[in-house]
Design an enzyme around this catalytic site. Structure first.
Site, PDB file in Angstrom:
ATOM      1  N   HIS A  82       0.843  -1.195   0.000  1.00 36.55           N
ATOM      2  CA  HIS A  82       0.000   0.000   0.000  1.00 36.55           C
ATOM      3  C   HIS A  82       0.871   1.234   0.000  1.00 36.55           C
ATOM      4  CE1 HIS A  82      -3.357   2.692   0.782  1.00 36.55           C
ATOM      5  NE2 HIS A  82      -2.562   3.316   1.617  1.00 36.55           N
ATOM      6  N   ASP A 161     -16.189   2.450   6.536  1.00 39.57           N
ATOM      7  CA  ASP A 161     -15.111   3.367   6.161  1.00 39.57           C
ATOM      8  C   ASP A 161     -15.532   4.263   5.012  1.00 39.57           C
ATOM      9  OD1 ASP A 161     -12.266   4.332   5.956  1.00 39.57           O
ATOM     10  OD2 ASP A 161     -12.509   3.421   3.983  1.00 39.57           O
ATOM     11  N   ARG A 168     -15.432  12.685   6.659  1.00 35.38           N
ATOM     12  CA  ARG A 168     -14.178  13.376   7.020  1.00 35.38           C
ATOM     13  C   ARG A 168     -13.849  14.456   6.009  1.00 35.38           C
ATOM     14  NH1 ARG A 168     -10.216   8.788   6.784  1.00 35.38           N
ATOM     15  NH2 ARG A 168      -8.686  10.454   6.949  1.00 35.38           N
ATOM     16  N   SER A 183      -8.726   3.846   8.224  1.00 39.37           N
ATOM     17  CA  SER A 183      -9.294   3.761   6.881  1.00 39.37           C
ATOM     18  C   SER A 183      -8.461   2.830   5.999  1.00 39.37           C
ATOM     19  CB  SER A 183      -9.351   5.164   6.261  1.00 39.37           C
ATOM     20  OG  SER A 183      -9.805   5.108   4.928  1.00 39.37           O
ATOM     21  N   LYS A 187      -9.515  -1.536   4.823  1.00 42.22           N
ATOM     22  CA  LYS A 187      -9.619  -2.034   3.444  1.00 42.22           C
ATOM     23  C   LYS A 187      -8.522  -3.035   3.119  1.00 42.22           C
ATOM     24  CE  LYS A 187      -9.793   2.260   2.270  1.00 42.22           C
ATOM     25  NZ  LYS A 187     -10.040   3.653   1.863  1.00 42.22           N
TER      26      LYS A 187
END
Length: 434
Positions: A82, A161, A168, A183, A187
């Site tokens: 990620h 989320d 947000r 968040s 995922k």
């Protein structure tokens, strides 16, 4: 329980329990808690933070608000990566086939971009026919067969989320490390991987502008991973200038292909190999980073990584001939040179401004439902420390209109040209483990 009591508790700097956070997310997902109360809670977190335990419980509660993939029937240690995102960051595209061809399953559930350029999925969709909307069954079968797949998340992954993320964005609570970490992890854990490598960008082109903030986010991510029983490592990497020499969807695909042909910009090559090495070690295919780096370099040299990318394209319905002929990728109508107004050395680049220029050309989204022009973008001819003579081309704009004077000025002004080279910043600034 009452939501107002949880808001008050967090307002008063007290930690919420696993049961309280689970109840809150369950009730919010069921729409039993109104947005105004969740907004109040998010603001309390923004100001007062969360303990490491709270961060994990919050991420797990959002994770279990939707579907969680079970990849246990796929042999081997599944490893994903990620990135927190940056201008010109196309690393996932060469990285997945490089790691996959060395025997590590790489199940990537990726996203679309909002801002300077498209996300990994948008870039891949510039390959004619490439399908990112595979079913869970197709996804698992493909990873079993060729060790790699890159798809979009289903609507049932972490629905809590998705709602909180949107909230947000309109309540001034985006820049909160516990909320960002929750968040991301809700995922990433839903994809069913056994190990994660995090690429946390830091610099003027990154979400995290300072090393301190980037380090805090990295520690939060590896901390949640450890609690979840998922092996992880985080790298803090430089984003004080764009990564590579292209910004734009099809342009970044072409640059990724060059990397897989063992060519292309050194920074993209080096970061791809460094992240691959971490994934190979976590995936049990190498005993050390040195050995893993050598394996990755060999796979780039002998064509295995390039062949694995062709397999990925073909498996997801795309035209793999783009690998041999990049002219089959979307092409912009015009090439417009942005020239330097003075001589000297590039000592600073406003990376965000270059990203914004790519977005204004049509290569990125200002709003979630904007339609991208996959052909447009920027090709950089000068980067930090490069000598410049007045009249030299700094950047070539790939545009579908000639009316780009304002964008050209924005790009020219993004370059600061001085009389000496800036201090070199290492590409990989720090490695953080649990």
């Amino acid at each position: 329980m009452r939501m107002v009591d949880l808001i008050t508790k967090k307002r008063d700097h007290k930690a919420l329990t696993n049961e309280e956070l689970t109840w809150m997310i369950e009730q919010y997902t069921a729409k039993a808690i109104p947005d105004y109360q969740m907004s109040a809670f998010l603001m309390a977190v923004y100001f007062n933070g969360m303990t490491p335990e709270e961060r994990s419980h919050f991420a797990f509660a959002m994770l279990h608000s939707g579907d969680v993939l079970d990849l246990s029937d796929i042999p081997g240690i599944k490893v994903d990566k990620h990135s927190t995102g940056g201008v010109g960051d196309k690393i996932s595209i060469p990285l997945a086939p490089l790691v996959a061809c060395l025997g590590v399953p790489v199940p990537m559930i990726s996203g679309r971009g909002l801002g300077h350029t498209g996300g990994t999925l948008d870039k891949l969709e510039s390959i004619p026919g490439f399908n990112v909307a595979e079913s869970e069954t197709q996804f698992k079968q493909q990873v079993q067969q060729i060790n790699e797949a890159i798809i979009s998340a289903s609507g049932e992954v972490a629905p809590a989320d998705r709602r909180i993320y949107a909230l947000r964005d309109v309540t001034g609570t985006v820049e909160s490390i516990p909320l960002i970490a929750g968040s991301i992890m809700s995922k990433k854990l839903a994809s069913g991987t056994n190990a994660l490598v995090f690429d946390v960008k830091v610099g003027n082109g990154a979400f995290m502008k300072t090393t301190e903030d980037a380090r805090a986010l990295a520690k939060a991510l590896v901390g949640i991973s450890k609690t979840a029983g998922v092996k992880s490592v985080a790298l803090l990497t430089d984003m004080s200038q764009p990564l590579g020499i292209t910004i734009g969807n099809s342009l970044e695909i072409a640059e990724s292909i060059a990397i897989l042909k063992n060519r292309g910009p050194k920074d993209v090559h080096d970061l791809t190999v460094a992240l691959a090495a971490q994934m190979l070690v976590l995936g049990g295919k190498a005993a050390s980073l040195e050995i893993a780096s050598g394996l990755a370099e060999d796979a780039l040299r002998d064509g295995r990584a390039l062949n694995a990318f062709k397999q990925l394209i073909t498996a997801q319905g795309g035209d793999a001939s783009v690998v041999d002929d990049s002219r089959k990728l979307p092409q912009a109508k015009y090439r417009i040179a942005v020239k330097a107004a003075e001589s000297g050395i590039v000592d600073q680049i406003d990376t965000n401004a270059l990203g914004l220029a790519a977005m204004q050309l049509g290569g990125g989204r200002a709003k979630k439902d904007d339609i991208l022009d996959l052909a447009v973008g920027l090709v950089l001819h000068k980067k930090l420390g490069t000598p410049v003579t007045k009249g030299d081309t700094l950047v070539t704009l790939h545009a579908d209109t000639e009316n780009v004077d304002a964008i050209s000025n924005m790009v020219r002004n993004a370059y600061h040209i001085g009389d000496k080279a800036p201090k070199k910043t290492p590409l990989i600034q720090e490695v953080i483990r649990p």
